[in-house]
Each structure stands twice: as C-alpha cells, then as structure tokens.
Design a protein around this motif. Structure first.
Motif, PDB file in Angstrom:
ATOM      1  N   GLY A  91       0.793  -1.231   0.000  1.00  0.00           N
ATOM      2  CA  GLY A  91       0.000   0.000   0.000  1.00  0.00           C
ATOM      3  C   GLY A  91       0.822   1.276   0.000  1.00  0.00           C
ATOM      4  O   GLY A  91       0.266   2.371   0.039  1.00  0.00           O
ATOM      5  N   ALA A  92       2.146   1.171  -0.058  1.00  0.00           N
ATOM      6  CA  ALA A  92       2.987   2.359   0.116  1.00  0.00           C
ATOM      7  C   ALA A  92       2.953   3.280  -1.103  1.00  0.00           C
ATOM      8  O   ALA A  92       2.884   2.816  -2.243  1.00  0.00           O
ATOM      9  CB  ALA A  92       4.424   1.911   0.386  1.00  0.00           C
ATOM     10  N   ASN A  93       3.023   4.590  -0.839  1.00  0.00           N
ATOM     11  CA  ASN A  93       3.104   5.569  -1.927  1.00  0.00           C
ATOM     12  C   ASN A  93       4.452   6.299  -1.863  1.00  0.00           C
ATOM     13  O   ASN A  93       5.270   6.027  -0.986  1.00  0.00           O
ATOM     14  CB  ASN A  93       1.928   6.553  -1.866  1.00  0.00           C
ATOM     15  CG  ASN A  93       1.902   7.323  -0.554  1.00  0.00           C
ATOM     16  OD1 ASN A  93       2.936   7.514   0.090  1.00  0.00           O
ATOM     17  ND2 ASN A  93       0.727   7.758  -0.145  1.00  0.00           N
ATOM     18  N   ASP A  94       4.661   7.232  -2.790  1.00  0.00           N
ATOM     19  CA  ASP A  94       5.947   7.945  -2.853  1.00  0.00           C
ATOM     20  C   ASP A  94       6.319   8.576  -1.520  1.00  0.00           C
ATOM     21  O   ASP A  94       7.471   8.499  -1.096  1.00  0.00           O
ATOM     22  CB  ASP A  94       5.885   9.043  -3.926  1.00  0.00           C
ATOM     23  CG  ASP A  94       6.022   8.478  -5.318  1.00  0.00           C
ATOM     24  OD1 ASP A  94       7.152   8.193  -5.742  1.00  0.00           O
ATOM     25  OD2 ASP A  94       4.987   8.301  -5.986  1.00  0.00           O
ATOM     26  N   ASP A  95       5.337   9.198  -0.875  1.00  0.00           N
ATOM     27  CA  ASP A  95       5.627   9.874   0.398  1.00  0.00           C
ATOM     28  C   ASP A  95       6.123   8.877   1.442  1.00  0.00           C
ATOM     29  O   ASP A  95       7.042   9.172   2.206  1.00  0.00           O
ATOM     30  CB  ASP A  95       4.369  10.577   0.946  1.00  0.00           C
ATOM     31  CG  ASP A  95       4.007  11.777   0.094  1.00  0.00           C
ATOM     32  OD1 ASP A  95       4.858  12.214  -0.704  1.00  0.00           O
ATOM     33  OD2 ASP A  95       2.867  12.262   0.218  1.00  0.00           O
ATOM     34  N   ASN A  96       5.482   7.696   1.491  1.00  0.00           N
ATOM     35  CA  ASN A  96       5.903   6.669   2.461  1.00  0.00           C
ATOM     36  C   ASN A  96       7.356   6.245   2.203  1.00  0.00           C
ATOM     37  O   ASN A  96       8.139   6.099   3.141  1.00  0.00           O
ATOM     38  CB  ASN A  96       5.014   5.432   2.393  1.00  0.00           C
ATOM     39  CG  ASN A  96       3.544   5.733   2.618  1.00  0.00           C
ATOM     40  OD1 ASN A  96       2.689   5.235   1.914  1.00  0.00           O
ATOM     41  ND2 ASN A  96       3.254   6.572   3.601  1.00  0.00           N
ATOM     42  N   TYR A  97       7.700   6.049   0.934  1.00  0.00           N
ATOM     43  CA  TYR A  97       9.082   5.655   0.613  1.00  0.00           C
ATOM     44  C   TYR A  97      10.059   6.773   0.976  1.00  0.00           C
ATOM     45  O   TYR A  97      11.134   6.525   1.525  1.00  0.00           O
ATOM     46  CB  TYR A  97       9.213   5.290  -0.876  1.00  0.00           C
ATOM     47  CG  TYR A  97       8.691   3.907  -1.192  1.00  0.00           C
ATOM     48  CD1 TYR A  97       9.428   2.774  -0.855  1.00  0.00           C
ATOM     49  CD2 TYR A  97       7.466   3.733  -1.826  1.00  0.00           C
ATOM     50  CE1 TYR A  97       8.947   1.501  -1.135  1.00  0.00           C
ATOM     51  CE2 TYR A  97       6.974   2.462  -2.101  1.00  0.00           C
ATOM     52  CZ  TYR A  97       7.723   1.347  -1.761  1.00  0.00           C
ATOM     53  OH  TYR A  97       7.250   0.092  -2.033  1.00  0.00           O
ATOM     54  N   GLN A 156       2.044  -5.954  -7.341  1.00  0.00           N
ATOM     55  CA  GLN A 156       2.368  -4.782  -6.514  1.00  0.00           C
ATOM     56  C   GLN A 156       3.432  -5.132  -5.453  1.00  0.00           C
ATOM     57  O   GLN A 156       4.422  -4.429  -5.284  1.00  0.00           O
ATOM     58  CB  GLN A 156       1.089  -4.268  -5.832  1.00  0.00           C
ATOM     59  CG  GLN A 156       1.282  -3.075  -4.922  1.00  0.00           C
ATOM     60  CD  GLN A 156       1.813  -1.861  -5.655  1.00  0.00           C
ATOM     61  OE1 GLN A 156       1.613  -1.710  -6.853  1.00  0.00           O
ATOM     62  NE2 GLN A 156       2.525  -1.006  -4.942  1.00  0.00           N
ATOM     63  N   ASN A 192       6.439  -4.312  -8.136  1.00  0.00           N
ATOM     64  CA  ASN A 192       6.427  -2.844  -8.061  1.00  0.00           C
ATOM     65  C   ASN A 192       7.114  -2.354  -6.791  1.00  0.00           C
ATOM     66  O   ASN A 192       7.843  -1.364  -6.808  1.00  0.00           O
ATOM     67  CB  ASN A 192       4.989  -2.316  -8.112  1.00  0.00           C
ATOM     68  CG  ASN A 192       4.274  -2.694  -9.401  1.00  0.00           C
ATOM     69  OD1 ASN A 192       4.907  -3.139 -10.354  1.00  0.00           O
ATOM     70  ND2 ASN A 192       2.966  -2.544  -9.439  1.00  0.00           N
ATOM     71  N   ALA A 193       6.875  -3.045  -5.681  1.00  0.00           N
ATOM     72  CA  ALA A 193       7.470  -2.604  -4.415  1.00  0.00           C
ATOM     73  C   ALA A 193       8.988  -2.811  -4.421  1.00  0.00           C
ATOM     74  O   ALA A 193       9.724  -2.021  -3.827  1.00  0.00           O
ATOM     75  CB  ALA A 193       6.842  -3.352  -3.246  1.00  0.00           C
ATOM     76  N   ALA A 226      10.292   0.083  -6.324  1.00  0.00           N
ATOM     77  CA  ALA A 226      10.202   1.340  -5.577  1.00  0.00           C
ATOM     78  C   ALA A 226      11.220   1.380  -4.435  1.00  0.00           C
ATOM     79  O   ALA A 226      11.913   2.385  -4.242  1.00  0.00           O
ATOM     80  CB  ALA A 226       8.786   1.528  -5.040  1.00  0.00           C
ATOM     81  N   TYR A 253      14.164   4.178  -4.370  1.00  0.00           N
ATOM     82  CA  TYR A 253      14.272   5.170  -3.297  1.00  0.00           C
ATOM     83  C   TYR A 253      15.531   4.973  -2.462  1.00  0.00           C
ATOM     84  O   TYR A 253      16.040   5.928  -1.882  1.00  0.00           O
ATOM     85  CB  TYR A 253      13.012   5.158  -2.424  1.00  0.00           C
ATOM     86  CG  TYR A 253      11.934   6.032  -3.018  1.00  0.00           C
ATOM     87  CD1 TYR A 253      11.941   7.404  -2.796  1.00  0.00           C
ATOM     88  CD2 TYR A 253      10.946   5.499  -3.828  1.00  0.00           C
ATOM     89  CE1 TYR A 253      10.985   8.219  -3.358  1.00  0.00           C
ATOM     90  CE2 TYR A 253       9.983   6.306  -4.409  1.00  0.00           C
ATOM     91  CZ  TYR A 253      10.007   7.669  -4.168  1.00  0.00           C
ATOM     92  OH  TYR A 253       9.069   8.477  -4.743  1.00  0.00           O
TER      93      TYR A 253
END
Ligand SMILES: NC(=O)c1ccc[n+]([C@@H]2O[C@H](COP(=O)([O-])OP(=O)(O)OC[C@H]3O[C@@H](n4cnc5c(N)ncnc54)[C@H](OP(=O)(O)O)[C@@H]3O)[C@@H](O)[C@H]2O)c1
Length: 246
Positions: free
Chosen positions: A74-80, A123, A127-128, A131, A135
C-alpha cells in the motif's frame, strides 16, 4: 547447497535493510546478517514479528537492529521518501538491500485468476521491489561498496503453469535486476544480483505445497551461505548474476 564459510566479522559496521524480515527467509537473513556484525533494518508489515526478530538479535548480543513497519502493498511515494529520510537521519547510508518480501497469490489457471489478486501480487513482488530499490539508491551510493539482492524463484527463471502472477513477478524481477545492473555497472560501486532460494520450509512453501513434509526441504537457516556471500566484501566482483542458494 551454496558453499561459503562466512568469517565472523564479515558484515561488521554494515547497515543492511531486509524486506519481509519478520518471518521465513527474511528473518533467517536478518539474524544471519546481525550475527556477522551488521546493523539490520527490519522492514515488514507485522510489527510483532519484527519485534521478535529484534529481540532475538538483542539476545544474541549482535548490533542493535531497527524496526520499520512498512506495508509494501500500500505504500506511496511519500511513504518511501519518509522511510529513506529516516534511514538517512539515523545511519547516513545503506551498505546492503535484500529485496525479499513477497506473496504467493493463488495457484490457478490464467482464465480463473482474480484480477485483484493479480494486482496485489505484482504490486508486492515487483512494483514494491522497484520502488524500494529506486528510493534506496541515494543511500546505497553513500556506501563504499553496496550490494542489492533481489529474490527470484525457480518459477521466475522458468515460468510454471498455474503460478500466474507469482511466476510473472519473479521473471520480471530478474529483468528488473538486469536493467539496474546495466545502468549502474560503470557508474557506481553498487552491485546487483539475484538469488533463487530453492525449496525452503516457510509459510509460503507450505501454502504452495500443503501436503509436503517440511522436514524434507531445506530450512531457511541452511540457505544463508549465499545470502551472506552476496552481502559481504568477498563478492565485490559479482555483478548482474543469478545465484542459486541450494
Ligand atoms: N520458500 C521457498 O521455497 C521459496 C522458493 C523460491 C523463492 N522464494 C522467495 O523467497 C522470499 C521469501 O519467501 P518466504 O518463503 O520466506 O515467504 P514467507 O515466509 O511467506 O515470508 C514472506 C515475508 O514477506 C512479508 N511480506 C509480505 N507482504 C508484505 C507487504 N505487503 N509488506 C511488507 N512485507 C510483506 C511477510 O510479512 P508477514 O509475515 O507480516 O506476512 C513475510 O515476512 C520471497 O521472495 C519468495 O518469493 C521462496
């Protein structure tokens, strides 16, 4: 089994992030890295499991670990970005990243594969990993020599019928690792390799093969030589390669 005897100080002073560190192979790797001197950042979605690993590391007298609750699905850019900022503030760099967390999804023909499950598996498993690696690159660039390990599977090296999104995610993980290796090989001291753990007695394995006697397959602790080898400075020349832990 991969033949390697790690010296006791192999990972002294190294900072290593392990995803899916609360159970199975990720837990065994976190413990193995800590026992060889690393400070391990334990990333996972279930805090209690991460706390248990933290306690085991503490009890063993290994360097104190750090706990990072993080849901890769469920992580988004801000979380990373927050994750990376926090690692930067606490440690300043990363010497290693073990991309380990994954889910199996369902074993079923493509025609009956649920789109929702397909998306969850891709995901989490692909995808994770993209990401987290993307990051973490600035942190890995701060290290003298950094190692990224992606976790593949027999089902990724040669796709299996009925393993749907899992098989596709692991084949794509091999491609992701190659792309990253090719981009980094001449411009950085970050090496990128993949490990196929092979059949290993974990929750995921018993989900895939419910009738199998877990005593008949390797334990997660048994396959650690390859995981240690690729994280330590003895593997500086290994880059862009596929490894089998068994
Ligand atoms: N075991 C085998 O025979 C085998 C063979 C080939 C490849 N592999 C690969 O080896 C790796 C480890 O597998 P395993 O057998 O140790 O599986 P496992 O026992 O099921 O462990 C998977 C780990 O990933 C974590 N995870 C799952 N979804 C997550 C999410 N959204 N966010 C954060 N963490 C998440 C789990 O956390 P929770 O504990 O909180 O669920 C768990 O700690 C995987 O990449 C797998 O594909 C395993």
């Amino acid at each position: 089994m991969f033949d390697y005897q790690a010296p006791s100080d192999l990972l002294k002073d190294k900072i290593i992030l392990v995803s899916g560190a609360g159970s199975g192979i990720g837990k065994a790797a976190a413990l193995a890295y800590a026992h060889k001197g690393a400070t391990v950042i334990l990333l996972g979605r279930t805090v209690e499991k991460l706390e248990q690993v933290y306690d085991e590391i503490e009890k063993a007298g290994a360097p104190q670990a750090a706990i990072t609750p993080f849901d890769l699905a469920g992580a988004n850019d801000d979380n990373y970005q927050e994750l990376v900022n926090s690692i930067h503030a606490n440690f300043g760099r990363l010497d290693g990243l073990l991309n380990n967390a994954s889910i199996l999804g369902t074993l079923t023909p493509i025609q009956s594969y649920s789109l929702n499950t397909w998306n969850q598996v891709i995901q989490t498993n692909l995808n994770a990993q993209f990401a987290l690696s993307k990051y973490c690159l600035p942190l890995l660039q701060e290290a003298e020599n950094a190692s990224i390990i992606f976790t593949s599977s027999g089902a990724g090296r040669k796709p299996y019928a009925y393993w749907g999104a899992y098989s596709v995610s692991k084949a794509a993980t091999e491609a992701l690792a190659q792309v990253l290796f090719l981009e980094l090989e001449n411009t950085s001291k970050i090496r990128v390799n993949t490990i196929n753990p092979g059949s290993t007695a974990t929750k995921m394995r018993s989900q895939a093969f419910p009738g199998e006697n877990p005593e008949k397959v390797a334990k997660a602790e048994d396959i650690m030589p390859a995981y240690l080898y690729l994280m330590g400075n003895g593997s500086l020349q290994e880059n862009g390669k596929q490894f089998d832990a068994q």
